[in-house]
Design a protein around this motif. Structure first.
Motif, PDB file in Angstrom:
ATOM      1  N   VAL A   1       0.757  -1.408  -0.390  1.00 49.57           N
ATOM      2  CA  VAL A   1      -0.163  -0.211   0.178  1.00 49.57           C
ATOM      3  C   VAL A   1       0.596   1.252  -0.585  1.00 49.57           C
ATOM      4  CG1 VAL A   1      -1.582   1.176   1.371  1.00 49.57           C
ATOM      5  CG2 VAL A   1      -1.903  -1.056   0.804  1.00 49.57           C
ATOM      6  N   LEU A   2       2.195   1.351   0.601  1.00 45.78           N
ATOM      7  CA  LEU A   2       2.643   1.926   0.726  1.00 45.78           C
ATOM      8  C   LEU A   2       2.983   2.724  -0.907  1.00 45.78           C
ATOM      9  CD1 LEU A   2       4.541   1.599   4.155  1.00 45.78           C
ATOM     10  CD2 LEU A   2       2.368   3.836   3.891  1.00 45.78           C
ATOM     11  N   PHE A   3       3.810   1.822  -1.278  1.00 44.87           N
ATOM     12  CA  PHE A   3       4.176   1.272  -2.918  1.00 44.87           C
ATOM     13  C   PHE A   3       3.812   1.988  -3.575  1.00 44.87           C
ATOM     14  CE2 PHE A   3       8.385  -2.397  -1.980  1.00 44.87           C
ATOM     15  CZ  PHE A   3       8.854  -2.211  -1.218  1.00 44.87           C
ATOM     16  N   ILE A   4       2.827   1.773  -3.182  1.00 43.51           N
ATOM     17  CA  ILE A   4       1.146   2.096  -3.968  1.00 43.51           C
ATOM     18  C   ILE A   4       1.072   3.686  -4.244  1.00 43.51           C
ATOM     19  CG2 ILE A   4      -1.339   2.317  -4.826  1.00 43.51           C
ATOM     20  CD1 ILE A   4      -1.139  -0.630  -4.134  1.00 43.51           C
ATOM     21  N   ALA A   5       1.237   4.486  -2.866  1.00 44.16           N
ATOM     22  CA  ALA A   5       1.069   5.954  -2.205  1.00 44.16           C
ATOM     23  C   ALA A   5       2.648   6.400  -3.066  1.00 44.16           C
ATOM     24  CB  ALA A   5       0.845   5.751  -1.052  1.00 44.16           C
ATOM     25  N   ALA A   6       3.082   6.114  -2.704  1.00 52.11           N
ATOM     26  CA  ALA A   6       4.950   6.410  -3.249  1.00 52.11           C
ATOM     27  C   ALA A   6       4.417   6.671  -4.571  1.00 52.11           C
ATOM     28  CB  ALA A   6       5.712   5.991  -2.473  1.00 52.11           C
ATOM     29  N   PHE A   7       4.189   5.583  -5.866  1.00 55.98           N
ATOM     30  CA  PHE A   7       3.759   6.128  -6.952  1.00 55.98           C
ATOM     31  C   PHE A   7       3.434   6.968  -7.409  1.00 55.98           C
ATOM     32  CE2 PHE A   7       2.051   4.366 -10.853  1.00 55.98           C
ATOM     33  CZ  PHE A   7       3.072   4.257 -11.708  1.00 55.98           C
ATOM     34  N   ALA A   8       2.145   7.127  -6.844  1.00 65.69           N
ATOM     35  CA  ALA A   8       1.190   8.018  -6.973  1.00 65.69           C
ATOM     36  C   ALA A   8       1.892   9.510  -6.782  1.00 65.69           C
ATOM     37  CB  ALA A   8       0.066   7.945  -6.234  1.00 65.69           C
ATOM     38  N   LYS A   9       2.615   9.361  -5.683  1.00 61.54           N
ATOM     39  CA  LYS A   9       2.780  10.729  -5.362  1.00 61.54           C
ATOM     40  C   LYS A   9       3.938  11.267  -6.521  1.00 61.54           C
ATOM     41  CE  LYS A   9       3.661  12.120  -1.578  1.00 61.54           C
ATOM     42  NZ  LYS A   9       2.438  12.989  -0.382  1.00 61.54           N
ATOM     43  N   ILE A  10       5.074  10.597  -6.891  1.00 62.88           N
ATOM     44  CA  ILE A  10       5.926  10.657  -7.412  1.00 62.88           C
ATOM     45  C   ILE A  10       5.381  10.997  -8.665  1.00 62.88           C
ATOM     46  CG2 ILE A  10       8.018   9.834  -9.893  1.00 62.88           C
ATOM     47  CD1 ILE A  10       8.548  10.012  -6.010  1.00 62.88           C
ATOM     48  N   PRO A  11       5.983  12.590  -9.796  1.00 63.95           N
ATOM     49  CA  PRO A  11       5.142  13.000 -10.918  1.00 63.95           C
ATOM     50  C   PRO A  11       5.672  11.637 -11.775  1.00 63.95           C
ATOM     51  CG  PRO A  11       7.113  14.556  -9.787  1.00 63.95           C
ATOM     52  CD  PRO A  11       6.263  13.466  -9.318  1.00 63.95           C
ATOM     53  N   THR A  12       5.314  11.793 -12.658  1.00 62.56           N
ATOM     54  CA  THR A  12       5.732  11.272 -14.274  1.00 62.56           C
ATOM     55  C   THR A  12       7.137  11.524 -15.206  1.00 62.56           C
ATOM     56  OG1 THR A  12       3.825  11.564 -16.286  1.00 62.56           O
ATOM     57  CG2 THR A  12       3.273  10.454 -14.907  1.00 62.56           C
ATOM     58  N   SER A  13       7.346  12.481 -14.898  1.00 61.66           N
ATOM     59  CA  SER A  13       8.617  12.975 -15.162  1.00 61.66           C
ATOM     60  C   SER A  13       8.973  13.629 -14.434  1.00 61.66           C
ATOM     61  CB  SER A  13       8.617  13.369 -17.003  1.00 61.66           C
ATOM     62  OG  SER A  13       7.845  15.053 -16.717  1.00 61.66           O
ATOM     63  N   ASP A  14      10.652  13.291 -14.730  1.00 63.17           N
ATOM     64  CA  ASP A  14      11.446  13.969 -13.290  1.00 63.17           C
ATOM     65  C   ASP A  14      11.480  15.992 -14.065  1.00 63.17           C
ATOM     66  OD1 ASP A  14      15.223  13.586 -11.860  1.00 63.17           O
ATOM     67  OD2 ASP A  14      13.285  15.165 -11.332  1.00 63.17           O
ATOM     68  N   HIS A  15      11.349  16.273 -13.951  1.00 62.68           N
ATOM     69  CA  HIS A  15      11.582  18.155 -13.990  1.00 62.68           C
ATOM     70  C   HIS A  15      11.992  18.833 -13.411  1.00 62.68           C
ATOM     71  CE1 HIS A  15       7.343  17.511 -16.514  1.00 62.68           C
ATOM     72  NE2 HIS A  15       7.109  17.400 -15.553  1.00 62.68           N
ATOM     73  N   SER A  16      13.014  18.113 -12.352  1.00 62.35           N
ATOM     74  CA  SER A  16      14.151  18.729 -12.025  1.00 62.35           C
ATOM     75  C   SER A  16      15.780  18.815 -12.669  1.00 62.35           C
ATOM     76  CB  SER A  16      14.298  17.793 -10.524  1.00 62.35           C
ATOM     77  OG  SER A  16      15.772  16.386 -11.376  1.00 62.35           O
ATOM     78  N   GLY A  17      15.484  19.096 -14.064  1.00 59.91           N
ATOM     79  CA  GLY A  17      16.398  19.796 -15.238  1.00 59.91           C
ATOM     80  C   GLY A  17      18.341  18.821 -14.599  1.00 59.91           C
ATOM     81  N   GLY A  18      17.921  17.145 -13.793  1.00 67.85           N
ATOM     82  CA  GLY A  18      18.923  16.233 -13.141  1.00 67.85           C
ATOM     83  C   GLY A  18      18.820  15.501 -14.013  1.00 67.85           C
TER      84      GLY A  18
END
Length: 127
Positions: A110-127
């Motif tokens: 359940v925590l893995f599902i929550a973590a997956f849902a909270k991470i944006p689909t692409s990394d916009h941090s530029g790194g």
């Protein structure tokens, strides 16, 4: 991303801590269940594959955005075990006490599902 990092690093550390003693408890396990010494390749093979997943959880935790898609098989790894235990218990092939051992895997799934849902689909941090 902090949530996912904590969840996956904690899952990996917990899994390593819980699984490592099994390498040295072959005889103890054999007292409660059919002896693993009759099929050591499955017993140690299970431990090897499971330990590899604990390392994968640490890798995911090192950079959750980068390894977001690896969270999908991680979720399947956790919930696949929970479903298996539930089915075995439903068929009266596993006691309720033994089925309760899947509780931490259910929580982590359940925590893995929550973590997956909270991470944006692409990394916009530029790194």
């Amino acid at each position: 991303m902090r949530f996912a990092r904590i969840v996956f690093i904690a899952a990996g550390a917990w899994g390593i801590a819980v699984l490592t003693p099994l390498y040295f408890l072959l005889d103890v396990t054999g007292r409660h269940y059919p002896p693993p010494t009759a099929y050591p390749q499955f017993f140690y093979g299970f431990l090897s594959v499971t330990m590899a997943w604990q390392i994968a959880f640490l890798v995911i935790g090192s950079n959750p955005a980068r390894f977001r898609l690896l969270m999908i098989p991680a979720i399947i790894e956790k919930l696949g075990y929970v479903v298996t235990v539930a089915v075995l218990h439903g068929q009266a092939r596993l006691s309720a006490v033994d089925a309760m051992a899947a509780g931490p895997d259910l929580l982590l799934g359940v925590l893995f599902i929550a973590a997956f849902a909270k991470i944006p689909t692409s990394d916009h941090s530029g790194g």
